[in-house]
Write an enzyme that holds these catalytic residues in place. Sequence first.
Site, mmCIF file in Angstrom:
data_model
loop_
_atom_site.group_PDB
_atom_site.id
_atom_site.type_symbol
_atom_site.label_atom_id
_atom_site.label_comp_id
_atom_site.label_asym_id
_atom_site.label_seq_id
_atom_site.Cartn_x
_atom_site.Cartn_y
_atom_site.Cartn_z
ATOM 1 N N LYS A 120 -9.499 10.181 32.851
ATOM 2 C CA LYS A 120 -9.684 10.686 31.480
ATOM 3 C C LYS A 120 -8.533 11.585 31.071
ATOM 4 O O LYS A 120 -8.328 11.849 29.886
ATOM 5 C CB LYS A 120 -11.012 11.437 31.357
ATOM 6 N N ASP B 23 -23.463 9.179 37.906
ATOM 7 C CA ASP B 23 -22.676 9.552 36.726
ATOM 8 C C ASP B 23 -23.477 9.356 35.435
ATOM 9 O O ASP B 23 -23.503 10.227 34.570
ATOM 10 C CB ASP B 23 -21.402 8.701 36.710
ATOM 11 N N HIS C 46 -13.884 10.709 40.146
ATOM 12 C CA HIS C 46 -14.208 9.428 39.497
ATOM 13 C C HIS C 46 -13.650 9.316 38.076
ATOM 14 O O HIS C 46 -13.306 8.240 37.631
ATOM 15 C CB HIS C 46 -15.720 9.164 39.510
ATOM 16 N N ASP C 47 -13.563 10.429 37.356
ATOM 17 C CA ASP C 47 -13.107 10.384 35.957
ATOM 18 C C ASP C 47 -11.721 10.971 35.766
ATOM 19 O O ASP C 47 -11.356 11.342 34.654
ATOM 20 C CB ASP C 47 -14.098 11.153 35.063
ATOM 21 N N HIS D 286 -9.819 4.551 31.208
ATOM 22 C CA HIS D 286 -9.796 5.677 32.145
ATOM 23 C C HIS D 286 -10.067 5.251 33.586
ATOM 24 O O HIS D 286 -9.572 5.878 34.516
ATOM 25 C CB HIS D 286 -10.751 6.804 31.698
ATOM 26 N N HIS E 140 -16.553 2.642 38.889
ATOM 27 C CA HIS E 140 -17.785 3.370 38.536
ATOM 28 C C HIS E 140 -18.370 2.950 37.184
ATOM 29 O O HIS E 140 -19.471 3.382 36.841
ATOM 30 C CB HIS E 140 -17.590 4.889 38.617
ATOM 31 N N HIS E 141 -17.650 2.101 36.418
ATOM 32 C CA HIS E 141 -18.251 1.575 35.181
ATOM 33 C C HIS E 141 -18.548 0.077 35.251
ATOM 34 O O HIS E 141 -18.822 -0.561 34.246
ATOM 35 C CB HIS E 141 -17.371 1.896 33.971
HETATM 36 P P1 C2E Z 1 -19.601 10.056 30.169
HETATM 37 O O1 C2E Z 1 -19.963 10.894 28.984
HETATM 38 O O2 C2E Z 1 -19.455 10.757 31.472
HETATM 39 O O3 C2E Z 1 -20.655 8.911 30.280
HETATM 40 C C1 C2E Z 1 -20.719 8.101 31.437
HETATM 41 C C2 C2E Z 1 -21.605 6.926 31.202
HETATM 42 O O4 C2E Z 1 -22.943 7.359 30.985
HETATM 43 C C3 C2E Z 1 -21.283 6.082 29.984
HETATM 44 O O5 C2E Z 1 -20.265 5.178 30.302
HETATM 45 C C4 C2E Z 1 -22.616 5.368 29.765
HETATM 46 O O6 C2E Z 1 -22.761 4.305 30.672
HETATM 47 C C5 C2E Z 1 -23.617 6.422 30.125
HETATM 48 N N1 C2E Z 1 -24.109 7.117 28.935
HETATM 49 C C6 C2E Z 1 -23.681 8.280 28.428
HETATM 50 N N2 C2E Z 1 -24.398 8.634 27.348
HETATM 51 C C7 C2E Z 1 -25.305 7.667 27.155
HETATM 52 C C8 C2E Z 1 -26.369 7.469 26.190
HETATM 53 O O7 C2E Z 1 -26.599 8.262 25.287
HETATM 54 N N3 C2E Z 1 -27.134 6.331 26.324
HETATM 55 C C9 C2E Z 1 -26.899 5.433 27.316
HETATM 56 N N4 C2E Z 1 -27.684 4.354 27.391
HETATM 57 N N5 C2E Z 1 -25.907 5.598 28.238
HETATM 58 C C10 C2E Z 1 -25.121 6.700 28.149
HETATM 59 P P2 C2E Z 1 -19.387 4.577 29.121
HETATM 60 O O8 C2E Z 1 -20.249 4.203 27.978
HETATM 61 O O9 C2E Z 1 -18.527 3.534 29.728
HETATM 62 O O10 C2E Z 1 -18.515 5.783 28.661
HETATM 63 C C11 C2E Z 1 -17.477 6.292 29.452
HETATM 64 C C12 C2E Z 1 -16.966 7.560 28.880
HETATM 65 O O11 C2E Z 1 -16.493 7.316 27.550
HETATM 66 C C13 C2E Z 1 -18.031 8.628 28.697
HETATM 67 O O12 C2E Z 1 -18.222 9.340 29.908
HETATM 68 C C14 C2E Z 1 -17.413 9.479 27.601
HETATM 69 O O13 C2E Z 1 -16.392 10.312 28.101
HETATM 70 C C15 C2E Z 1 -16.757 8.435 26.727
HETATM 71 N N6 C2E Z 1 -17.640 8.023 25.627
HETATM 72 C C16 C2E Z 1 -18.564 7.048 25.637
HETATM 73 N N7 C2E Z 1 -19.162 6.923 24.422
HETATM 74 C C17 C2E Z 1 -18.584 7.868 23.623
HETATM 75 C C18 C2E Z 1 -18.763 8.243 22.232
HETATM 76 O O14 C2E Z 1 -19.599 7.703 21.490
HETATM 77 N N8 C2E Z 1 -17.977 9.274 21.772
HETATM 78 C C19 C2E Z 1 -17.066 9.884 22.545
HETATM 79 N N9 C2E Z 1 -16.330 10.862 22.023
HETATM 80 N N10 C2E Z 1 -16.868 9.547 23.853
HETATM 81 C C20 C2E Z 1 -17.619 8.555 24.374
HETATM 82 FE FE FE Z 2 -16.125 7.324 33.809
HETATM 83 FE FE FE Z 3 -18.356 10.847 34.579
#
Ligand code: C2E
Ligand code: FE
Ligand code: FE
Length: 407
Positions: A250, A330, A246-247, A275, A301-302
Amino acid sequence: MIEKNESVERLLQVGIALSSVEDLDTLLDLILREAQELMGCDGASIFLVEKNKLVFKAMRSGTYFRMWGEEKTKATFKTFEMALTKNSIAGYVALTASALNISDVSQIPGAEQYRFDPAFDEKYGYKTVSLLVTPIKNKKNEVIGVLEMINAIENGKVTRFSGEDKEIAESFSSQAGVAILNTSLTEQLREANFDTIFRLSVAAEYRDKETSNHIKRVSYYARMIADKLRYCTEDCSLIFWAAPMHDIGKLGIPDSILQKPGPLDPEERKIMEKHSVIGAKVLKDSKVPVIQKSKVIALTHHEKYDGTGYPMKLKGLAIPAEGRLVALADVFDALTSKRVYKAQMPEEQAIKIMKEGSGSHFDPEMLDCFLGSLDEVREIRDKFEDKPEDFDKLKDTGNEDLGELLK
Ligand code: C2E
Ligand code: FE
Ligand code: FE
Ligand code: SIN
Ligand code: SIN
C-alpha cells in the site's frame, strides 16, 4: 558414564541451558560439551542437513584439545560438506533417521551400506573405535542433523557405548534439535529486523497512515488459527512474524486513493489492487525465510477460495495456506475496524459476512477454526483496540519534539 536417575535430572538441566543460547555457534559448542559429559566420551561432532548435503559444523575432542589446544583443533577440523548418502555413517543415520551404536568401526560387517572413513584418523594419528551416532530431528520428525559421539571412555580406556547411552543420547538429541531450531529462528528474526528496516527505507519513496494495531491483530489472529490447525510451533511463529507485512505494497498507492473517504471508482480500484503485487516485489529475492513467507502472503492475501480474487485468480488449495490464513484474519479485522472509507461494523454483522464467504472467499476449514475460537478473537481485539489517542500520534502538529522521535 553417570547414573540413570542422575542422567534424567541432568537432561532436564541441559534442556534449560540449551534453550537460553541465542547464537548458533555457541549453541553447537554447548551441545557437544554436554554430549561429551553425558556420554563420557572423548569426542563429539555435529553435522547439519542443508539441501542435499551434510555439513560438518563443529567438533570437540579431549584428545586433540590436549594435543593441540582448542583453537588449533577447531582451525584444523573446519567445516566441510559431504554428499548425503548412506555410504557414510553420518549420512546413513540422517537418511534412516535412526541411531547407530557401533562398538568398533574396524569391525563393521561388509554387508552394511555405510563405511567408516578413516581419512582423518590416518592423517592425524587418532584412533576411532566406538561411535554412537544419533539423528537430530525437528518436531515434524524430519532429520535436521546428526550428532556423532566418538570413543566412549571408561577408567581411562576406550570402550563401547552401552544401550543406555544410546537411549540418553537419543533424548539429548531431540532436546538439541529443538534448541537448534529455536536459535536459528532467533537469528533469522534478528536478520529479518534489519532486512525490514532496510526494505522500509527503500519503500519510503512510497508511505501510509494507520496505527500498528491492525497489523498486530492480523498477526495474532493468523497465529491463533495456525495453532488451532495444529501447525508446528515453527510454522506458527513464521506466520506470526510474516503476516505484518501483508499490506506493505500500500506504500505504492497514492494518498488520493488510499485515503479516499468514500468508495473507489473502477479505475482507482484497479490501482488499489496492485498493492499485493507491489508488496511481493518489495519483498522478493530475500534469503530470509520470514521475508520469503511475507512475500507469499503479500502476493496472495486477496486471492479467494473460489478463484475470483486477485492478482492471480488462484483457487482453493492452490492458494498458499499462509495466504488463505491471512485473508481471513485481514478481512475480519477490516470489517470490525473503522477505515477512512467505511465505519466499523458490529461483530454479529462481520461474522455473518464471514460465514457467507465460506468456500467462496475463505477456506471453509480455516473459517470453522476461526469461528470456533471467538473468545480468543475477542481477547486479541480488546488487547489491540484502536484508541483515538493512537491516531492523534500520527497527526502532524508542525512543532513535534524530534528529539523524542530519536530516542
Ligand atoms: P482493507 O481495508 O484492509 O480491507 C481488506 C479486505 O477486507 C478488503 O479487500 C475486503 O475483502 C474486505 N472488506 C473490507 N471492508 C469490507 C466491507 O465493508 N464489506 C465486505 N464484504 N468486505 C470488506 P479489498 O476489497 O480487496 O480491498 C483491499 C484494500 O483496498 C482495502 O484494505 C482498502 O485499503 C482498499 N479499499 C477497498 N475498498 C475501498 C473503498 O471503497 N475506498 C477506499 N478508500 N479504499 C478501499
Ligand atoms: Fe491487502
Ligand atoms: Fe490489511
Ligand atoms: C562419517 O560419519 O563416516 C564421517 C565422519 C567420521 O569419520 O566420523
Ligand atoms: C498446509 O498447507 O500447511 C495445510 C494444508 C492446507 O491447508 O493447504
